[in-house]
Design a protein around this motif. Structure first.
Motif, PDB file in Angstrom:
ATOM      1  N   ALA A 161       0.839  -1.194   0.000  1.00  0.00           N
ATOM      2  CA  ALA A 161       0.000   0.000   0.000  1.00  0.00           C
ATOM      3  C   ALA A 161       0.875   1.245   0.000  1.00  0.00           C
ATOM      4  CB  ALA A 161      -0.907   0.000   1.228  1.00  0.00           C
ATOM      5  N   ALA A 162       0.366   2.315  -0.576  1.00  0.00           N
ATOM      6  CA  ALA A 162       1.081   3.591  -0.547  1.00  0.00           C
ATOM      7  C   ALA A 162       1.120   4.115   0.877  1.00  0.00           C
ATOM      8  CB  ALA A 162       0.395   4.598  -1.465  1.00  0.00           C
ATOM      9  N   ALA A 163       2.230   4.730   1.228  1.00  0.00           N
ATOM     10  CA  ALA A 163       2.382   5.293   2.573  1.00  0.00           C
ATOM     11  C   ALA A 163       2.397   6.814   2.470  1.00  0.00           C
ATOM     12  CB  ALA A 163       3.670   4.801   3.228  1.00  0.00           C
ATOM     13  N   PRO A 164       1.378   7.506   2.966  1.00  0.00           N
ATOM     14  CA  PRO A 164       1.355   8.974   2.903  1.00  0.00           C
ATOM     15  C   PRO A 164       2.266   9.572   3.977  1.00  0.00           C
ATOM     16  CG  PRO A 164      -0.593   8.183   4.040  1.00  0.00           C
ATOM     17  CD  PRO A 164       0.151   6.958   3.591  1.00  0.00           C
ATOM     18  N   PHE A 165       3.560   9.311   3.829  1.00  0.00           N
ATOM     19  CA  PHE A 165       4.502   9.725   4.874  1.00  0.00           C
ATOM     20  C   PHE A 165       4.928  11.178   4.681  1.00  0.00           C
ATOM     21  CE2 PHE A 165       6.945   7.793   1.450  1.00  0.00           C
ATOM     22  CZ  PHE A 165       8.022   8.652   1.276  1.00  0.00           C
ATOM     23  N   VAL A 166       5.343  11.764   5.787  1.00  0.00           N
ATOM     24  CA  VAL A 166       5.823  13.145   5.789  1.00  0.00           C
ATOM     25  C   VAL A 166       7.273  13.211   5.323  1.00  0.00           C
ATOM     26  CG1 VAL A 166       6.273  15.159   7.257  1.00  0.00           C
ATOM     27  CG2 VAL A 166       4.224  13.768   7.639  1.00  0.00           C
ATOM     28  N   PRO A 209      21.619   8.351  16.610  1.00  0.00           N
ATOM     29  CA  PRO A 209      20.534   9.300  16.333  1.00  0.00           C
ATOM     30  C   PRO A 209      19.999   9.102  14.920  1.00  0.00           C
ATOM     31  CG  PRO A 209      22.392  10.425  17.371  1.00  0.00           C
ATOM     32  CD  PRO A 209      22.859   9.038  17.022  1.00  0.00           C
ATOM     33  N   LEU A 210      18.735   9.433  14.726  1.00  0.00           N
ATOM     34  CA  LEU A 210      18.103   9.229  13.422  1.00  0.00           C
ATOM     35  C   LEU A 210      18.628  10.212  12.384  1.00  0.00           C
ATOM     36  CD1 LEU A 210      16.071   7.728  15.346  1.00  0.00           C
ATOM     37  CD2 LEU A 210      14.329   8.287  13.655  1.00  0.00           C
ATOM     38  N   GLY A 211      18.594   9.779  11.127  1.00  0.00           N
ATOM     39  CA  GLY A 211      18.905  10.649  10.009  1.00  0.00           C
ATOM     40  C   GLY A 211      17.661  10.876   9.166  1.00  0.00           C
ATOM     41  N   GLU A 212      17.589  12.027   8.513  1.00  0.00           N
ATOM     42  CA  GLU A 212      16.505  12.325   7.573  1.00  0.00           C
ATOM     43  C   GLU A 212      17.053  12.210   6.164  1.00  0.00           C
ATOM     44  OE1 GLU A 212      13.478  15.978   6.265  1.00  0.00           O
ATOM     45  OE2 GLU A 212      14.507  16.040   8.208  1.00  0.00           O
ATOM     46  N   ASN A 213      16.349  11.474   5.299  1.00  0.00           N
ATOM     47  CA  ASN A 213      16.870  11.124   3.973  1.00  0.00           C
ATOM     48  C   ASN A 213      16.069  11.753   2.846  1.00  0.00           C
ATOM     49  OD1 ASN A 213      18.647   9.291   5.342  1.00  0.00           O
ATOM     50  ND2 ASN A 213      16.955   7.843   5.448  1.00  0.00           N
ATOM     51  N   GLN A 214      16.767  12.084   1.790  1.00  0.00           N
ATOM     52  CA  GLN A 214      16.142  12.583   0.571  1.00  0.00           C
ATOM     53  C   GLN A 214      16.668  11.769  -0.606  1.00  0.00           C
ATOM     54  OE1 GLN A 214      17.215  16.734   0.605  1.00  0.00           O
ATOM     55  NE2 GLN A 214      15.432  17.312   1.807  1.00  0.00           N
ATOM     56  N   HIS A 215      15.737  11.287  -1.442  1.00  0.00           N
ATOM     57  CA  HIS A 215      16.087  10.479  -2.599  1.00  0.00           C
ATOM     58  C   HIS A 215      15.831  11.240  -3.894  1.00  0.00           C
ATOM     59  CE1 HIS A 215      15.786   7.329   0.468  1.00  0.00           C
ATOM     60  NE2 HIS A 215      16.453   6.546  -0.355  1.00  0.00           N
ATOM     61  N   GLU A 216      16.590  10.891  -4.920  1.00  0.00           N
ATOM     62  CA  GLU A 216      16.363  11.401  -6.270  1.00  0.00           C
ATOM     63  C   GLU A 216      16.450  10.224  -7.236  1.00  0.00           C
ATOM     64  OE1 GLU A 216      19.145  14.483  -7.165  1.00  0.00           O
ATOM     65  OE2 GLU A 216      18.518  15.769  -5.486  1.00  0.00           O
ATOM     66  N   ASN A 217      15.392  10.030  -8.017  1.00  0.00           N
ATOM     67  CA  ASN A 217      15.355   8.936  -8.993  1.00  0.00           C
ATOM     68  C   ASN A 217      15.617   7.576  -8.341  1.00  0.00           C
ATOM     69  OD1 ASN A 217      14.973  10.785 -11.178  1.00  0.00           O
ATOM     70  ND2 ASN A 217      17.173  11.224 -11.139  1.00  0.00           N
ATOM     71  N   GLY A 218      15.064   7.405  -7.135  1.00  0.00           N
ATOM     72  CA  GLY A 218      15.188   6.133  -6.446  1.00  0.00           C
ATOM     73  C   GLY A 218      16.513   5.894  -5.765  1.00  0.00           C
ATOM     74  N   VAL A 219      17.427   6.867  -5.803  1.00  0.00           N
ATOM     75  CA  VAL A 219      18.752   6.720  -5.198  1.00  0.00           C
ATOM     76  C   VAL A 219      18.893   7.736  -4.076  1.00  0.00           C
ATOM     77  CG1 VAL A 219      21.242   6.818  -5.608  1.00  0.00           C
ATOM     78  CG2 VAL A 219      19.718   5.942  -7.387  1.00  0.00           C
ATOM     79  N   LEU A 220      19.470   7.310  -2.946  1.00  0.00           N
ATOM     80  CA  LEU A 220      19.699   8.226  -1.842  1.00  0.00           C
ATOM     81  C   LEU A 220      20.605   9.366  -2.296  1.00  0.00           C
ATOM     82  CD1 LEU A 220      19.354   8.803   1.252  1.00  0.00           C
ATOM     83  CD2 LEU A 220      21.562   7.647   1.536  1.00  0.00           C
ATOM     84  N   ARG A 221      20.160  10.592  -2.049  1.00  0.00           N
ATOM     85  CA  ARG A 221      20.956  11.757  -2.409  1.00  0.00           C
ATOM     86  C   ARG A 221      21.663  12.346  -1.201  1.00  0.00           C
ATOM     87  NH1 ARG A 221      24.048  13.239  -6.301  1.00  0.00           N
ATOM     88  NH2 ARG A 221      23.768  15.323  -7.127  1.00  0.00           N
ATOM     89  N   ARG A 222      20.893  12.563  -0.113  1.00  0.00           N
ATOM     90  CA  ARG A 222      21.516  13.152   1.080  1.00  0.00           C
ATOM     91  C   ARG A 222      20.842  12.648   2.343  1.00  0.00           C
ATOM     92  NH1 ARG A 222      19.396  17.169  -1.658  1.00  0.00           N
ATOM     93  NH2 ARG A 222      21.428  18.053  -2.146  1.00  0.00           N
ATOM     94  N   MET A 236       4.958   9.307   9.744  1.00  0.00           N
ATOM     95  CA  MET A 236       3.623   9.712   9.343  1.00  0.00           C
ATOM     96  C   MET A 236       3.286  11.075   9.951  1.00  0.00           C
ATOM     97  SD  MET A 236       3.368   7.063   7.580  1.00  0.00           S
ATOM     98  CE  MET A 236       1.685   7.037   6.944  1.00  0.00           C
ATOM     99  N   ALA A 237       2.180  11.657   9.551  1.00  0.00           N
ATOM    100  CA  ALA A 237       1.817  13.012   9.986  1.00  0.00           C
ATOM    101  C   ALA A 237       1.650  13.112  11.490  1.00  0.00           C
ATOM    102  CB  ALA A 237       0.534  13.454   9.277  1.00  0.00           C
ATOM    103  N   ASP A 238       1.237  12.024  12.148  1.00  0.00           N
ATOM    104  CA  ASP A 238       1.035  12.062  13.599  1.00  0.00           C
ATOM    105  C   ASP A 238       2.299  11.719  14.384  1.00  0.00           C
ATOM    106  OD1 ASP A 238       1.290   9.379  13.091  1.00  0.00           O
ATOM    107  OD2 ASP A 238      -0.652   8.786  13.967  1.00  0.00           O
ATOM    108  N   GLY A 239       3.435  11.577  13.686  1.00  0.00           N
ATOM    109  CA  GLY A 239       4.694  11.262  14.354  1.00  0.00           C
ATOM    110  C   GLY A 239       4.960   9.777  14.508  1.00  0.00           C
ATOM    111  N   SER A 240       4.001   8.935  14.150  1.00  0.00           N
ATOM    112  CA  SER A 240       4.215   7.491  14.234  1.00  0.00           C
ATOM    113  C   SER A 240       5.148   7.037  13.110  1.00  0.00           C
ATOM    114  CB  SER A 240       2.886   6.742  14.156  1.00  0.00           C
ATOM    115  OG  SER A 240       2.260   6.968  12.899  1.00  0.00           O
ATOM    116  N   LEU A 241       5.682   5.833  13.263  1.00  0.00           N
ATOM    117  CA  LEU A 241       6.667   5.326  12.317  1.00  0.00           C
ATOM    118  C   LEU A 241       6.214   3.997  11.718  1.00  0.00           C
ATOM    119  CD1 LEU A 241       9.940   5.953  14.383  1.00  0.00           C
ATOM    120  CD2 LEU A 241       9.078   7.333  12.486  1.00  0.00           C
ATOM    121  N   LEU A 242       6.479   3.836  10.423  1.00  0.00           N
ATOM    122  CA  LEU A 242       6.323   2.558   9.743  1.00  0.00           C
ATOM    123  C   LEU A 242       7.694   2.129   9.239  1.00  0.00           C
ATOM    124  CD1 LEU A 242       3.158   3.202   7.509  1.00  0.00           C
ATOM    125  CD2 LEU A 242       3.228   2.149   9.781  1.00  0.00           C
ATOM    126  N   VAL A 243       7.985   0.844   9.324  1.00  0.00           N
ATOM    127  CA  VAL A 243       9.251   0.347   8.789  1.00  0.00           C
ATOM    128  C   VAL A 243       9.098   0.108   7.294  1.00  0.00           C
ATOM    129  CG1 VAL A 243      11.030  -1.425   8.935  1.00  0.00           C
ATOM    130  CG2 VAL A 243       9.779  -0.758  10.994  1.00  0.00           C
TER     131      VAL A 243
END
Length: 359
Positions: free
Chosen positions: A185-190, A209-222, A261-268
């Motif tokens: 299913a699609a995940a409407p994640f923040v 500590p957690l990292g925040e990730n950004q992808h471009e064209n399916g590849v991790l960018r930063r 997710m928008a409420d701060g919960s996490l999905l793996v």
């Protein structure tokens, strides 16, 4: 069988000679270990920094025997190592960490999500399909849009496709090769987060500590770390990581990709039973980075501290971007990590930089 903890001068075996194997070898060397690498290519990133290189296919019996005889413990740099190779190493008397179960779970996306749910780690809804008709039925039950992925192999956006109409599910199944698939299913994640964690031979768990990730064209960018998250979200990520590590009786470093997710919960989203691209920030942002931590864990040493000592933006260098090494090296707050790959192909990970800021 070896006696743990392994003393300096022991040999760590690594299946795979890419950049992760190279950085594992460098970390092991700092701790006084020798490294033996089994890799298909004679000229590889890890092969040029190790004490011994065994050139053989990952399923070559004689090569695996040589690695088992040379190493006191064997680990791997990527999760698509043939399971039969790990079994052969064990038959030859090698201690392998992480173990075969972690490898088997991570190699099949359906088994992976089934394991996660069974261990109290939430995921998106999912279903398996082995035929075009089953794929259509799975998409109808999950709902559109849905993401169809091959159950095995595939990385950096490969081996998957979005299904926007149930009527297209059969065609997309065939386009993916007609292999067994998982429909998610699609995940409407923040945003996407990741947590790097380790478990030692004594069951000790250490979480970065957690990292925040950004992808471009399916590849991790930063990756930016430490991520700006609430204490409850951080605590939930640590709980998830600990459940996965304990559930697999894991030894070593693992990467866990998460949807916030928008409420701060996490999905793996998925797990990677190895050191991970989203953990490269630890090389300049922590006292003990993920590569040293992995070596400590598999060698039976105490785990090191995981507290951040700086804020890091890790940027992958793709293709010919690594050719800008001169200007990148001139930036005072930038640490350059190049992998020693000979050919700069478009989209290929050639290195990364960590841009350092105070906490």
């Amino acid at each position: 069988m070896p006696q743990f903890p392994l003393p300096p001068g022991s040999t760590i075996g690594v299946l795979g000679g890419g950049q992760l194997g190279r950085m594992l070898a460098e970390a092991a060397s700092r701790l006084g270990f020798d490294v033996a690498v089994l890799e298909r290519e004679a000229d590889s990133p890890a092969g040029r920094v190790c004490a011994r290189l065994i050139v053989a296919a990952y399923d070559d019996g004689e090569g695996l025997r040589a690695l088992a005889e040379a190493a006191d413990v064997v680990t791997f740099e990527f999760e698509n190592v043939p399971a039969a190779s790990v079994a052969q190493l064990a038959q030859f008397g090698a201690e392998v960490a992480p173990g075969a179960r972690a490898l088997a779970v991570a190699q099949d996306r359906f088994d992976e999500k089934t394991f996660l749910n069974a261990n109290g780690c939430p995921t998106v809804a999912f279903a398996a399909a082995s035929t075009a008709a089953e794929a259509i039925d799975a998409v109808a039950r999950i709902g559109v849009p849905a993401l169809m992925k091959t159950r095995r192999e595939g990385y950096d956006g490969k081996g998957q496709s979005w299904v926007k109409d149930v009527a297209d599910a059969g065609r997309i199944f065939e386009a993916l090769g007609g292999a067994r698939v998982i429909v998610e299913a699609a995940a409407p994640f923040v945003r996407e987060l990741s947590v790097i964690a380790a478990r030692g031979r004594d069951g000790e768990v250490a979480v970065y500590p957690l990292g925040e990730n950004q992808h471009e064209n399916g590849v991790l960018r930063r990756t930016s770390a430490p991520a700006d998250i609430s204490p409850p979200t951080a605590a939930e990520a640590e709980r998830i990581a600990a459940r996965i590590l304990d559930g697999l009786d894991y030894v070593g470093v693992i990467g866990v990709e998460l949807f916030e997710m928008a409420d701060g919960s996490l999905l793996v989203n998925e797990i990677a039973p190895r050191v991970h691209n989203t953990g490269h920030w630890t090389q300049d942002g922590c006292q003990v980075d993920q590569f040293e931590q992995h070596i400590r864990a598999v060698a039976g040493w105490p785990l090191g501290p995981t507290d951040a000592i700086a804020r890091i933006e890790m940027l992958n260098l793709l293709g010919d971007e690594a050719g800008a090494w001169r200007s990148l090296a001139a930036e005072p707050a930038t640490r350059v990590h190049l992998y020693g790959k000979r050919a700069a192909k478009p989209g290929r990970k050639m290195g990364h930089v960590n841009r350092v800021r105070p906490l």
